[in-house]
Design a protein around this motif. Structure first.
Motif, PDB file in Angstrom:
ATOM      1  N   VAL A  39      -9.763  -5.203  -2.346  1.00  0.00           N
ATOM      2  CA  VAL A  39      -8.312  -5.908  -2.675  1.00  0.00           C
ATOM      3  C   VAL A  39      -8.171  -7.463  -2.116  1.00  0.00           C
ATOM      4  O   VAL A  39      -9.075  -7.859  -1.501  1.00  0.00           O
ATOM      5  N   HIS A  40      -7.260  -8.012  -2.638  1.00  0.00           N
ATOM      6  CA  HIS A  40      -6.923  -9.320  -2.329  1.00  0.00           C
ATOM      7  C   HIS A  40      -6.030  -9.557  -0.990  1.00  0.00           C
ATOM      8  O   HIS A  40      -5.367  -8.785  -0.903  1.00  0.00           O
ATOM      9  N   ASP A  47      -0.216  -6.811  -6.197  1.00  0.00           N
ATOM     10  CA  ASP A  47      -1.638  -6.348  -5.746  1.00  0.00           C
ATOM     11  C   ASP A  47      -2.032  -7.176  -4.402  1.00  0.00           C
ATOM     12  O   ASP A  47      -3.168  -7.349  -4.447  1.00  0.00           O
ATOM     13  N   CYS A  48      -1.319  -7.693  -3.665  1.00  0.00           N
ATOM     14  CA  CYS A  48      -1.588  -8.499  -2.265  1.00  0.00           C
ATOM     15  C   CYS A  48      -1.404  -7.323  -1.130  1.00  0.00           C
ATOM     16  O   CYS A  48      -0.529  -6.457  -1.250  1.00  0.00           O
ATOM     17  N   LEU A  49      -2.333  -7.407  -0.312  1.00  0.00           N
ATOM     18  CA  LEU A  49      -2.101  -6.531   0.809  1.00  0.00           C
ATOM     19  C   LEU A  49      -1.095  -6.519   1.618  1.00  0.00           C
ATOM     20  O   LEU A  49      -0.404  -7.709   2.104  1.00  0.00           O
ATOM     21  N   VAL A  50      -0.230  -5.425   1.669  1.00  0.00           N
ATOM     22  CA  VAL A  50       0.732  -5.228   2.635  1.00  0.00           C
ATOM     23  C   VAL A  50       0.305  -4.667   4.001  1.00  0.00           C
ATOM     24  O   VAL A  50       0.936  -5.124   5.050  1.00  0.00           O
ATOM     25  N   GLY A  51      -0.415  -3.591   3.781  1.00  0.00           N
ATOM     26  CA  GLY A  51      -0.929  -2.912   5.183  1.00  0.00           C
ATOM     27  C   GLY A  51      -2.212  -2.183   5.102  1.00  0.00           C
ATOM     28  O   GLY A  51      -2.438  -1.902   3.913  1.00  0.00           O
ATOM     29  N   VAL A 101      -5.432   1.177   2.094  1.00  0.00           N
ATOM     30  CA  VAL A 101      -4.488  -0.140   1.892  1.00  0.00           C
ATOM     31  C   VAL A 101      -3.157  -0.059   1.063  1.00  0.00           C
ATOM     32  O   VAL A 101      -3.477   0.565  -0.214  1.00  0.00           O
ATOM     33  N   ASP A 102      -2.256  -0.696   1.444  1.00  0.00           N
ATOM     34  CA  ASP A 102      -1.032  -0.652   0.748  1.00  0.00           C
ATOM     35  C   ASP A 102      -0.937  -2.018   0.067  1.00  0.00           C
ATOM     36  O   ASP A 102      -1.154  -3.060   0.815  1.00  0.00           O
ATOM     37  N   ALA A 145       3.680  -1.025  -3.592  1.00  0.00           N
ATOM     38  CA  ALA A 145       3.808  -0.582  -5.027  1.00  0.00           C
ATOM     39  C   ALA A 145       2.890   0.629  -5.172  1.00  0.00           C
ATOM     40  O   ALA A 145       3.042   1.407  -6.097  1.00  0.00           O
ATOM     41  N   ARG A 146       1.591   0.495  -4.569  1.00  0.00           N
ATOM     42  CA  ARG A 146       0.605   1.302  -4.635  1.00  0.00           C
ATOM     43  C   ARG A 146      -0.291   1.480  -3.515  1.00  0.00           C
ATOM     44  O   ARG A 146      -0.167   0.527  -2.595  1.00  0.00           O
ATOM     45  N   THR A 147      -1.146   2.609  -3.394  1.00  0.00           N
ATOM     46  CA  THR A 147      -2.043   2.561  -2.349  1.00  0.00           C
ATOM     47  C   THR A 147      -3.570   2.696  -2.734  1.00  0.00           C
ATOM     48  O   THR A 147      -3.608   3.376  -3.868  1.00  0.00           O
ATOM     49  N   VAL A 148      -4.533   2.074  -2.188  1.00  0.00           N
ATOM     50  CA  VAL A 148      -5.934   1.997  -2.719  1.00  0.00           C
ATOM     51  C   VAL A 148      -6.715   2.565  -1.491  1.00  0.00           C
ATOM     52  O   VAL A 148      -6.649   2.116  -0.413  1.00  0.00           O
ATOM     53  N   GLN A 149      -7.672   3.466  -1.756  1.00  0.00           N
ATOM     54  CA  GLN A 149      -8.501   3.966  -0.789  1.00  0.00           C
ATOM     55  C   GLN A 149      -9.819   3.239  -0.781  1.00  0.00           C
ATOM     56  O   GLN A 149     -10.614   3.112  -1.890  1.00  0.00           O
ATOM     57  N   VAL A 150     -10.217   2.443   0.357  1.00  0.00           N
ATOM     58  CA  VAL A 150     -11.236   1.584   0.554  1.00  0.00           C
ATOM     59  C   VAL A 150     -12.583   2.625   0.780  1.00  0.00           C
ATOM     60  O   VAL A 150     -13.508   2.411   0.329  1.00  0.00           O
TER      61      VAL A 150
END
Length: 108
Positions: A64-65, A42-46, A36-37, A25-30
């Motif tokens: 992220v969770h 908002d659960c980690l996919v990859g 992280v996808d 659904a979305r990507t977050v830059q750590v």
């Protein structure tokens, strides 16, 4: 049993650790070397590592969770990725490595 897949692309020195086949659904830059996808909840996919030491488990968890059943295998995979990606001749470009929670590993 939780199963993840690790894709190593040695041509660009990048790694993708897939924890789920859920739609992203979305990507977050750590950080500058880790994205992280996340799914719709908002659960980690990859996890995408732009270098083999892109991020630690604790660093990812601060952003992220991570599902409880994914914590141990993801932590182990993050520790093993530098060895796999730097091993000359051990894996070919775009090789697949299957990681199971029981810590058995096999190249596919």
């Amino acid at each position: 049993m939780t199963q993840m897949s690790i894709t190593i692309d040695q041509s660009v020195n990048a790694v993708y650790i897939a924890l789920s086949d859920a739609e992203v659904a979305r990507t977050v830059q750590v950080n500058s070397a880790c994205l992280v996808d996340l799914d719709e909840f908002d659960c980690l996919v990859g996890v995408e590592l732009l270098n083999p030491r892109g991020a630690s488990l604790s660093e990812i968890q601060t952003h992220v969770h991570v599902r409880s059943e994914d914590i141990a295998p993801l932590g182990q995979a993050l520790k093993m990725v530098p060895a796999y990606s730097m091993a000359s001749g051990s894996l070919t470009s775009r090789s697949q490595v299957r990681v199971r929670q029981d810590t058995e590993f096999s190249a596919a």
